[in-house]
Design an enzyme around this catalytic site. Structure first.
Site, short mmCIF file in Angstrom:
data_model
loop_
_atom_site.label_atom_id
_atom_site.label_comp_id
_atom_site.label_asym_id
_atom_site.label_seq_id
_atom_site.Cartn_x
_atom_site.Cartn_y
_atom_site.Cartn_z
N ASP A 287 0.86 -1.17 0.00
CA ASP A 287 0.00 0.00 0.00
C ASP A 287 0.91 1.24 0.00
O ASP A 287 2.13 1.15 0.19
CB ASP A 287 -0.96 -0.01 1.19
CG ASP A 287 -2.17 0.89 0.93
OD1 ASP A 287 -2.13 1.71 -0.01
OD2 ASP A 287 -3.16 0.80 1.67
C1 NOJ Z 1 -4.00 3.98 0.07
C2 NOJ Z 1 -5.17 3.07 0.24
O1 NOJ Z 1 -5.10 2.42 1.48
C3 NOJ Z 1 -5.28 2.03 -0.85
O2 NOJ Z 1 -6.51 1.36 -0.69
C4 NOJ Z 1 -5.18 2.66 -2.20
O3 NOJ Z 1 -5.34 1.69 -3.20
C5 NOJ Z 1 -3.85 3.37 -2.32
N1 NOJ Z 1 -3.76 4.40 -1.29
C6 NOJ Z 1 -3.63 4.00 -3.68
O4 NOJ Z 1 -4.45 5.09 -3.85
#
Ligand code: NOJ
Length: 753
Positions: A287
């Site tokens: 993430d």
């Molecule tokens: C953080 C989020 O937790 C995740 O779900 C997302 O896909 C990513 N950012 C990218 O935007």
């Protein structure tokens, strides 16, 4: 003679099918071999820098176009997220394919969580449909739209089980139940990826967040999670396994610290479970900066250690932070990371790009975007929104309203809030493409019959200055429709709440309106289950619509005026207040379960007391022991009657199967859908077992007065669970229920020998 001819024809057809099947298997096998040899060839030509480049993904928002072009030329990044525009993406791919040394295409990722431009209900709303087919189609449409913009990888589905409605990201998931979430995870992955990965509309799915993120302590986002291994394996991992089995091309490691080890550096979950036990061959992305956030967690001293722990655990690509880029080379030089680890990661990434056919066709066809917001896409959004709304109360058949009604008052902050109805995690959907309830109802009734006065300007509004206008509008109308809820910004990432009541003065306004004694219908549009006990009491009918997306307005009008009956069922237990959290239907029993007789309500305790028992049972003095609404609950404009529950046997072998039949009668005057639910209870286990577990569901359509026979197959393998040491199917007695929700149903029993 005829019989012989028929037999021969059948035989020829059979042989043809066998040949077709084996040749298509061979073809897939040979494609696969072909991909592996192309991956290996390419890998053998790559420098370490190029490999690390493939393992790095950034949002290049802060780079100028020239800088971005140069990074692509140099092969510095394998992937970008959040870049826009067909022209721009095609230009970057052209540089990658023509000017970079090894001509490796980029893969462009983006969050397309519940629609790209055609926005569907939030995933929690989609889960309330209990309809994997329409959910699959919704995700297919999302991919068609997103891929037309160059997006071939999306960070969806989000399949984190949660027991906590305070957690803002409950909106993005499928609720509390592992069985329902698994069925939907499969549908979502299949919809996102489509049937042919090389088709330009195929988008790689990403099962996220691996794993346990939904158990954030206190519902505060990003928080620590402590999850026992039985809960991890019997609950939290289930939808991820389903996503893997459905072919999810990628997984995302999460933000949370799981039992003391952050999930982006967690060898137990990423390597032992995902790779060794499940034999997952896809790609793992971290993430956003979750690799370097292991420093804040206190699990790594610095970026270099974070890179070491993430690559060792099995994170193939780092999103946003740059610890791989900055440190992998020196970690290899120092002998701390073996080159085979890097090669495995790069192979996973290249395999993904080959599978998607990006080497053959990295470009986007500019014509494809014409499909965005196609009428059939919007129609489907309307169908999904309709099926996602859950009728929680309908006193004296207040709903549906007749479209011949003389006038209605439309009140409430969500009645005409085009952005809010789209819900959270919407980057590309536009408010101007939303049709609000106000617009849709005017369309049905004509402007003259609609008396609109919002009463409040937004959901958190604390001013009562609009009350008088709202009450005046209500007074001159035959019925009141109040659109309550939360603005979109109150749920989603980083948007958790401590109290989950209706924000602002909505409850007060509803109370004022209830005093008028007119039929009062409350529609709740929100990103989470709210504690709406008071509103349920005040209203005559209550429809829970979540954030329903672009077509929420027409869908709700369809239901309000009876074009179709509501048919959604709750994918999550609704609590009476935050103090009841966590409350999920498949909890284990206590040694002292409460019942109506044993509960002492707080107000019935005498003022003068000595130390005495108030039941000595498991309950809250104020809330009691039941939720506001149980999991699986939802009413209809008709009534369904269940009868004739028949099991094929009362005994099943541990490798056997039960066939279960039940009859469902639509005992009303209108045609409608019902969601028939199958639950079991394993009465005694080597570890304590949940009081109920969903093991099957079917959405069926019944004409008025029609009786439909519903059959479920329950393989014994569905009864397997992890008991702290191993997966077991234990012999013993089981309860079984089939009914309309987790609280009601016909009962039977069987045993496993
Ligand atoms: C953080 C989020 O937790 C995740 O779900 C997302 O896909 C990513 N950012 C990218 O935007």
């Amino acid at each position: 003679m005829y019989c012989q001819f028929a037999k021969r024809t059948l035989f020829v057809i059979f042989i043809f099918l066998v040949v077709l099947f084996t040749s298509s298997c061979k073809q897939t096998e040979s494609n696969q071999n072909d991909i592996e040899s192309r991956v290996n060839n390419l890998l053998s030509e790559m420098t370490l820098e190029e490999k690390i480049g493939q393992m790095s993904q950034i949002d290049p928002g802060y780079l100028s176009d020239d800088q971005m072009n140069q990074t692509v030329r140099e092969g510095k990044y394998g992937s970008f997220l959040n870049i826009f525009g067909v022209e721009k993406i095609n230009a970057l791919q052209k540089i990658a394919m023509e000017e970079s040394r090894l001509k490796i295409p980029l893969i462009i990722g983006r969050d397309v969580i519940h629609g790209y431009r055609t926005i569907f209900p939030i995933p929690l709303g989609m889960a309330a449909t209990w309809n994997p087919q329409i959910v699959k189609k919704a995700f297919r449409i999302s991919s068609v739209e997103a891929s037309s913009q160059g997006i071939r990888w999306t960070f969806a589905p989000m399949i984190d089980i949660t027991w906590d409605p305070r957690w803002g990201r409950i909106a993005e998931g499928c609720g509390e139940d592992p069985y329902l979430a698994s069925a939907l995870a499969k549908a979502m992955v299949e919809g996102i990826q489509g049937d042919d990965l090389t088709d330009p509309t195929a988008v790689a799915a990403c099962a996220k967040h691996f794993v346990g993120y939904g158990f954030a302590e206190g519902g505060r986002d990003y928080n620590t999670t402590y999850i026992s291994e039985p809960v991890l394996r019997n609950v939290v991992l289930k939808p991820f396994k389903a996503a893997k089995d459905a072919g999810a091309l990628t997984f995302m490691s999460a933000f949370n610290d799981l039992n003391g080890v952050p999930t982006s550096g967690n060898e137990f979950t990423l390597r032992q479970i995902l790779r060794d036990e499940w034999h997952y061959e896809g790609m793992v992305v971290s993430d956003w900066a979750s690799v370097t956030e292991m420093i804040s967690h206190g699990y790594c001293a610095n970026e270099k250690e974070a890179a070491l722990k993430a690559i060792t655990a099995g994170v193939d690509m780092e999103m946003s932070s740059t610890s791989y880029m900055n440190h992998l080379k020196s970690l290899i030089d120092e002998g701390k990371v073996n080159l085979t680890l890097i090669d495995e990661a790069v192979k996973n990434i290249l395999r993904l790009k080959f599978k998607l056919g990006l080497f053959e066709n990295p470009y986007v066809n500019p014509e494809a975007e014409k499909q965005i917001l196609a009428p059939e896409f919007l129609d489907h959004a309307r169908t999904v929104a309709r099926q996602s709304a859950v009728l929680l109360k309908n006193e004296l058949n207040t709903l549906p309203l007749s479209s011949d009604i003389s006038s209605v008052a439309i009140i409430g902050p969500l009645a005409d809030a085009p952005r809010d109805q789209l819900g959270t995690w919407v980057f590309d959907g536009k408010a101007e493409n939303s049709v609000t309830p106000l617009t849709a109802i005017k369309e049905v009734l004509g402007n003259a019959k609609v008396n609109y006065a919002a009463g409040m300007t937004y959901s958190r509004d604390k001013s009562k200055t609009g009350f008088a206008g709202a009450i005046a509008a209500a007074k001159k109308s035959q019925a009141i429709l109040f659109f309550a809820g939360e603005e979109w910004i109150l749920s989603g990432e980083g948007q958790s709440r401590g109290e989950i009541n209706l924000p602002g003065v909505q409850e007060e306004l509803i109370e004022e309106l209830a005093k008028l004694g007119k039929p009062l219908v409350v529609v709740v549009m929100a990103g989470r289950p709210l504690a709406i006990g008071n509103v349920v009491e005040q209203s005559n009918a209550l429809l829970y619509a979540f954030h329903g997306g672009s077509m929420a307005g027409p869908a709700l009008a369809d239901l309000i005026f009876g074009k179709e009956s509501p048919s959604g069922k709750l994918p999550v237990t609704f609590v009476k207040g935050s103090g009841q959290i966590p409350f999920y239907y498949y909890h284990n029993n206590t040694g002292r379960p409460a019942n109506t007789k044993s509960w002492t309500p707080i107000d019935s305790i005498p003022v003068i007391n000595s130390q005495a028992s108030l039941g000595y049972k498991s309950f809250h003095l104020d809330y009691g022991f039941t939720p506001l609404f149980p999991f699986g609950y939802g009413l209809s404009y008709t009534t369904f009657k269940y009868s004739n529950l028949i099991l094929s046997s009362t005994e099943m072998a541990s490798n056997g199967n039960l066939t279960i039949k039940v009859s469902v009668l639509n005992d009303g005057d209108i045609d409608a859908d019902e969601i028939v639910q199958l639950y079991i209870r394993d009465r005694v286990g080597s570890i304590t077992r949940p009081v109920k577990e969903l093991k099957g569901f079917k959405r069926i359509h019944l004409k008025s007065r029609e009786t439909v026979g519903v059959t479920f197959e329950l393989p014994a393998s569905e009864l397997e669970f992890f008991n702290g040491k191993e997966n077991v199917i234990e012999s013993g007695e089981f309860d079984l229920w089939i009914g309309p929700n987790s609280d009601e149903g016909l009962h039977s029993e069987f045993s496993i020998k």
